[in-house]
Structure formats: C-alpha cells, structure tokens
Design a protein around this motif. Structure first.
Motif, PDB file in Angstrom:
ATOM      1  N   ALA A   1       0.825  -1.214   0.000  1.00  0.00           N
ATOM      2  CA  ALA A   1       0.000   0.000   0.000  1.00  0.00           C
ATOM      3  C   ALA A   1       0.857   1.262   0.000  1.00  0.00           C
ATOM      4  O   ALA A   1       0.536   2.243  -0.676  1.00  0.00           O
ATOM      5  CB  ALA A   1      -0.946  -0.010   1.200  1.00  0.00           C
TER       6      ALA A   1
ATOM      7  N   ARG B   1       2.327   1.643  -3.479  1.00  0.00           N
ATOM      8  CA  ARG B   1       1.260   2.052  -4.406  1.00  0.00           C
ATOM      9  C   ARG B   1       0.936   3.538  -4.213  1.00  0.00           C
ATOM     10  O   ARG B   1       0.778   4.280  -5.186  1.00  0.00           O
ATOM     11  CB  ARG B   1       0.030   1.177  -4.183  1.00  0.00           C
ATOM     12  N   TRP B   2       0.847   3.987  -2.954  1.00  0.00           N
ATOM     13  CA  TRP B   2       0.534   5.398  -2.691  1.00  0.00           C
ATOM     14  C   TRP B   2       1.619   6.305  -3.268  1.00  0.00           C
ATOM     15  O   TRP B   2       1.313   7.327  -3.894  1.00  0.00           O
ATOM     16  CB  TRP B   2       0.396   5.640  -1.186  1.00  0.00           C
TER      17      TRP B   2
ATOM     18  N   GLU C   1       1.202   6.241  -7.127  1.00  0.00           N
ATOM     19  CA  GLU C   1      -0.047   6.858  -7.592  1.00  0.00           C
ATOM     20  C   GLU C   1      -0.071   8.366  -7.382  1.00  0.00           C
ATOM     21  O   GLU C   1      -0.884   9.059  -8.008  1.00  0.00           O
ATOM     22  CB  GLU C   1      -1.246   6.232  -6.867  1.00  0.00           C
ATOM     23  N   HIS C   2       0.788   8.873  -6.518  1.00  0.00           N
ATOM     24  CA  HIS C   2       0.808  10.309  -6.254  1.00  0.00           C
ATOM     25  C   HIS C   2       2.052  10.993  -6.823  1.00  0.00           C
ATOM     26  O   HIS C   2       2.458  12.063  -6.361  1.00  0.00           O
ATOM     27  CB  HIS C   2       0.677  10.566  -4.743  1.00  0.00           C
TER      28      HIS C   2
ATOM     29  N   GLU D   1      -1.334   5.853   4.833  1.00  0.00           N
ATOM     30  CA  GLU D   1      -1.638   6.935   3.902  1.00  0.00           C
ATOM     31  C   GLU D   1      -1.610   8.291   4.604  1.00  0.00           C
ATOM     32  O   GLU D   1      -1.057   9.261   4.082  1.00  0.00           O
ATOM     33  CB  GLU D   1      -3.003   6.716   3.238  1.00  0.00           C
TER      34      GLU D   1
ATOM     35  N   ARG E   1       1.100  11.278   3.675  1.00  0.00           N
ATOM     36  CA  ARG E   1       0.637  12.618   3.293  1.00  0.00           C
ATOM     37  C   ARG E   1       1.202  13.680   4.242  1.00  0.00           C
ATOM     38  O   ARG E   1       1.663  14.741   3.821  1.00  0.00           O
ATOM     39  CB  ARG E   1      -0.895  12.657   3.292  1.00  0.00           C
TER      40      ARG E   1
ATOM     41  N   ARG F   1      -4.062  11.808  -7.524  1.00  0.00           N
ATOM     42  CA  ARG F   1      -3.954  10.363  -7.728  1.00  0.00           C
ATOM     43  C   ARG F   1      -4.043  10.026  -9.198  1.00  0.00           C
ATOM     44  O   ARG F   1      -4.962  10.467  -9.891  1.00  0.00           O
ATOM     45  CB  ARG F   1      -5.058   9.666  -6.952  1.00  0.00           C
TER      46      ARG F   1
END
Length: 194
Positions: A27, A30-31, A34-35, A173, A177, A190
């Motif tokens: 995760a 992926r974060w 994706e960002h 997440e 952030r 995203r």
C-alpha cells in the motif's frame, strides 16, 4: 519527469510474521507511485523491501535503489529499479539515501531498519537536516520501542522536543501525506493506472 516528492523508506529484507506487513508495504509503494512520487530505499529485492519497490513501480512511480557491492554479490539487488546505485560501503549508501530524500519513513524491520531510522532522527536533532521523519507503527509493531523511548524521556536522557522531531502513526496513507506536506511539498493528484 520530475517526481512530486521523494520518500526514503526503511523496512525489512524479510516479510515478517504477519501478512499485514506485506499488505502495508504494498500500500505504501502504491501510494507513492499513484501520487507521482519517488521511492528511495536500500535497493533489495527480498522481503518488505522488494514488495515496496515492486508496488511503487507497478503504480508508475520511480524507484531509486542504493545498495552496497557486498549485497549485490549475494544476489539481493533489485535490478528493475528505475535507478540502481551500487556503492562500496553502508555509510555511502545511507548518505546517498538521505541526500535524495525529502522525507524518511520507517516500516517494520530489523536492526538495519532501526539503525537507519535512529541515524536520520539523530541527524535531525543535531541540525544536519530538517526533513520530516516518520515511524509507521503498524499493528502495534513499534509499541515496545515507543514505550521505551517515552521511558528515556522520563529518565532524563531525552527531552520531549526530541520526540517531537518524529511522527509516529498507524495509518500509512495519513502518515505519508503528513510527511510529504511537512517537507513543503504536495502529492500529485492520484493517477489511475490503466
């Protein structure tokens, strides 16, 4: 394309006992991807390190691996990294990782992860950098460590201000952030992968 941010992640070269560790490493990667981010890490293909790197690449992110020659010779290098830097010493590895990062994040891991986390925290305390440092306390993994650190404050070996230099969270997440924003950057919107 220049990444929106660069996060140095420290984590285990083993997957750990709980499947939650692998799910979270995936995760986190992926974060980052994706960002519009870039992962900087130790360049390994095993355990949480490999899962993290693969997930970042699969999500379209850049991956910068930095690994000593001795570990490449043991066939531990992840040769699919966007950039793979092979260095001579662990000191050089950690210096390059720190230079390329906007923020630092420690996932579950062993003594290597602990050592890297404590080093960048110490460097921040000494003023060698002012980059945010996070500890992902997944499934209570770091509860005993956090308890010990709080004890060092009570025993007079550390101050609250030193604890305030790190962010300890259980939500990956939210912590990512927070670290990126604390670095004065913003994650890109995203990006949905095809």
């Amino acid at each position: 394309m220049t990444p929106a941010f660069s996060v140095c992640v420290y984590c285990g070269s083993k997957p750990g006992a709980s499947p939650e560790f692998a799910r979270t490493a995936r995760a986190v990667g992926r974060w980052i991807g994706e960002h519009g981010g870039q992962l900087v890490y130790g360049g390994g293909k095993n355990g949480l390190m490999g899962i993290l790197a693969d997930a970042t690449l699969d999500a379209g992110g850049r991956v910068v691996g930095i690994i000593p020659t001795a570990l490449v010779e043991k066939e531990w290098a992840h040769h699919e990294c966007t950039e793979l830097h092979v260095v001579e010493t662990m000191h050089e590895r950690k210096r390059l990782m720190a230079e390329q990062a906007d923020a630092f994040l420690a996932l579950p891991g062993g003594i290597g992860t602990f050592e890297e986390f404590f080093e960048v925290w110490t460097w921040r305390q000494l003023g060698y950098h002012d980059k945010p440092v996070g500890l992902l306390n997944l499934a209570g993994y770091y509860d005993p460590l956090v308890s010990f650190l709080q004890s060092t404050v009570r025993q007079g070996f550390m101050g609250d201000w030193q604890m305030d230099l790190i962010r300890i969270e259980s939500d990956p997440e939210g912590l990512l952030r927070e670290l990126v924003q604390a670095a004065g950057l913003a994650p890109a919107a995203r990006v949905e992968q095809i």
